[in-house]
Design a protein around this motif. Structure first.
Motif, short mmCIF file in Angstrom:
data_model
loop_
_atom_site.label_atom_id
_atom_site.label_comp_id
_atom_site.label_asym_id
_atom_site.label_seq_id
_atom_site.Cartn_x
_atom_site.Cartn_y
_atom_site.Cartn_z
N ARG A 45 -4.28 14.12 -56.40
CA ARG A 45 -5.00 13.55 -55.25
C ARG A 45 -4.92 14.47 -54.05
O ARG A 45 -5.91 14.68 -53.35
CB ARG A 45 -4.40 12.18 -54.91
CG ARG A 45 -4.83 11.06 -55.85
CD ARG A 45 -4.09 9.78 -55.53
NE ARG A 45 -4.56 8.68 -56.36
CZ ARG A 45 -3.92 7.52 -56.48
NH1 ARG A 45 -2.79 7.32 -55.82
NH2 ARG A 45 -4.42 6.57 -57.25
N ARG A 46 -3.74 15.03 -53.79
CA ARG A 46 -3.59 15.94 -52.66
C ARG A 46 -4.45 17.18 -52.84
O ARG A 46 -5.13 17.62 -51.92
CB ARG A 46 -2.12 16.34 -52.49
CG ARG A 46 -1.22 15.24 -51.93
CD ARG A 46 0.10 15.83 -51.45
NE ARG A 46 0.79 16.56 -52.50
CZ ARG A 46 1.63 16.01 -53.37
NH1 ARG A 46 1.89 14.71 -53.30
NH2 ARG A 46 2.23 16.74 -54.29
N GLU A 100 7.57 7.87 -63.64
CA GLU A 100 7.66 8.64 -62.40
C GLU A 100 6.91 9.96 -62.49
O GLU A 100 6.27 10.39 -61.54
CB GLU A 100 9.14 8.90 -62.08
CG GLU A 100 9.36 9.63 -60.76
CD GLU A 100 8.86 8.84 -59.56
OE1 GLU A 100 8.51 9.49 -58.56
OE2 GLU A 100 8.81 7.60 -59.64
N TYR A 152 -7.38 14.45 -64.05
CA TYR A 152 -7.27 13.23 -63.24
C TYR A 152 -7.86 12.03 -63.99
O TYR A 152 -7.31 10.93 -63.96
CB TYR A 152 -7.99 13.44 -61.91
CG TYR A 152 -7.92 12.25 -60.99
CD1 TYR A 152 -6.76 11.98 -60.26
CD2 TYR A 152 -9.00 11.38 -60.85
CE1 TYR A 152 -6.68 10.89 -59.42
CE2 TYR A 152 -8.93 10.29 -60.01
CZ TYR A 152 -7.77 10.05 -59.29
OH TYR A 152 -7.70 8.97 -58.47
N ARG A 172 3.30 9.29 -61.94
CA ARG A 172 3.02 9.00 -60.53
C ARG A 172 2.98 10.29 -59.72
O ARG A 172 2.11 10.47 -58.86
CB ARG A 172 4.09 8.06 -59.97
CG ARG A 172 3.78 7.53 -58.58
CD ARG A 172 4.88 6.63 -58.07
NE ARG A 172 4.99 5.42 -58.88
CZ ARG A 172 6.04 5.12 -59.62
NH1 ARG A 172 7.07 5.92 -59.67
NH2 ARG A 172 6.06 3.99 -60.33
N ARG A 173 3.91 11.19 -59.99
CA ARG A 173 3.93 12.46 -59.26
C ARG A 173 2.70 13.30 -59.57
O ARG A 173 2.13 13.93 -58.69
CB ARG A 173 5.20 13.25 -59.60
CG ARG A 173 6.48 12.67 -59.01
CD ARG A 173 7.59 13.73 -59.03
NE ARG A 173 7.84 14.21 -60.38
CZ ARG A 173 8.75 13.71 -61.21
NH1 ARG A 173 9.49 12.68 -60.81
NH2 ARG A 173 8.93 14.21 -62.41
N VAL A 199 -0.29 12.22 -60.45
CA VAL A 199 -1.45 11.63 -59.79
C VAL A 199 -1.44 11.96 -58.30
O VAL A 199 -2.46 12.33 -57.72
CB VAL A 199 -1.49 10.10 -60.00
CG1 VAL A 199 -2.53 9.45 -59.10
CG2 VAL A 199 -1.78 9.77 -61.46
N ASP A 200 -0.27 11.85 -57.68
CA ASP A 200 -0.16 12.17 -56.25
C ASP A 200 -0.53 13.64 -56.00
O ASP A 200 -1.22 13.96 -55.03
CB ASP A 200 1.25 11.90 -55.74
CG ASP A 200 1.55 10.41 -55.65
OD1 ASP A 200 0.58 9.62 -55.64
OD2 ASP A 200 2.73 10.05 -55.58
N ARG A 201 -0.06 14.51 -56.86
CA ARG A 201 -0.36 15.94 -56.69
C ARG A 201 -1.85 16.21 -56.85
O ARG A 201 -2.45 16.94 -56.06
CB ARG A 201 0.43 16.76 -57.72
CG ARG A 201 0.18 18.27 -57.63
CD ARG A 201 1.15 19.03 -58.49
NE ARG A 201 0.99 18.71 -59.90
CZ ARG A 201 0.11 19.32 -60.70
NH1 ARG A 201 -0.68 20.26 -60.21
NH2 ARG A 201 0.03 19.00 -61.98
#
Length: 287
Positions: free
Chosen positions: A84-85, A74, A52, A77-78, A80-82
């Motif tokens: 974070r979750r 993209e 991260y 971005r995916r 980072v989103d993963r």
């Protein structure tokens, strides 16, 4: 910039690339690619925090010296989103009791520290209720520990119903739970805890096992809002928990299946239990 294959890059213990692995001409896009590659490798090893950090570094490079919204890759971005979750889920799981899914002692301690810091902005006070299942050892002895676990889970579900905003339930240990009710009046706190006690008493326990009956005893300690000059100085949450424990003892000694609280210096029982004779005095002083 010479392409760096992540599978051959070397890292130190903190997940940073070794100096010899960071051969770069200083161009921003190349560094972004490098950080992405490192993050991918670290993620494959399960080193989420370091991965991260590298993704955040990539974002910082993309945003540097740009006034307009950059075109973030993209895939980045995916990722980072993963991350974070997964970080949020891991954090939430670390604060939950594994059996009942209520909050655990760690969350209770952390949240009480925050509530103390927020007290100055509260219009009302703080209520802490310590709850114990009555005769729970007999439930385990007569019906087995597996059913005992189901009872604990169901009790938590009942306790968490209709809590005021900001209220939560935490497992204190064994068959003891805590309800924390911030920014409530004393009367509302008694109403909420008595309603929770009544839900447990009236639940269809026989649907789990014929002859099963479950009740709880509750000690409710209330602290008025900060700055209320008409009352004693506020106490720390640890002291308030001790007072709730003392009142729980009163509820137990006064016949169980009751909410014990203090009003105008006197110990009282809520609801139907209020008509009982001989209310036991708390076992510790400090009021």
């Amino acid at each position: 910039m010479t392409a760096l294959r992540p599978e051959v890059a070397e890292f130190d213990r903190d997940g940073r690339p070794a100096p010899e692995a960071v051969a770069t001409d200083g161009e921003g896009p190349g560094l972004v690619q490098l950080h992405e590659s490192i993050a991918t490798l670290l993620a494959s090893r399960g080193q989420w925090r370091q991965a991260y950090q590298h993704l955040r570094s990539a974002f910082d490079l993309v945003y540097a010296d740009q006034d307009d919204q950059p075109q973030v890759p993209e895939q980045l971005r995916r990722e980072v989103d993963r991350l974070r979750r997964e970080h949020a889920e891991a954090r939430e799981q670390s604060l939950r009791d594994s059996l009942t899914d209520s909050y655990n002692r760690r969350y209770l301690d952390e949240r009480l520290v925050d509530i103390v810091a927020e007290r100055g902005s509260m219009a009302a006070g703080l209520a802490i209720a310590l709850i114990d299942l009555d005769w729970f050892k007999q439930v385990n002895d007569n019906f087995g520990h597996l059913l005992g676990d189901r009872v604990l889970q169901r009790v938590v579900e009942l306790l968490q119903e209709d809590l005021p905003e900001g209220g939560f339930c935490a497992r204190y240990g064994g068959e003891e739970f805590v309800l924390v009710l911030p920014d409530v009046t004393a009367a509302a706190a008694v109403e909420v805890t008595e309603a929770a006690r009544l839900r447990v008493e009236r639940h269809a326990w026989a649907s789990l096992a014929p002859g099963l009956r479950v009740t709880v005893s509750i000690g409710l300690a209330y602290e008025p809002p900060a700055g209320d000059s008409s009352t004693r100085p506020p106490v720390a949450p640890e002291q308030q928990l001790l007072r709730a424990d003392s009142l729980l003892y009163t509820a137990k000694q006064s016949g169980r299946n009751a909410v014990a609280y203090r009003e105008n210096g006197r110990v009282r029982l809520a609801g139907a239990a209020s008509g009982r004779r001989g209310i036991a005095e708390p076992r510790v002083a400090g009021y």
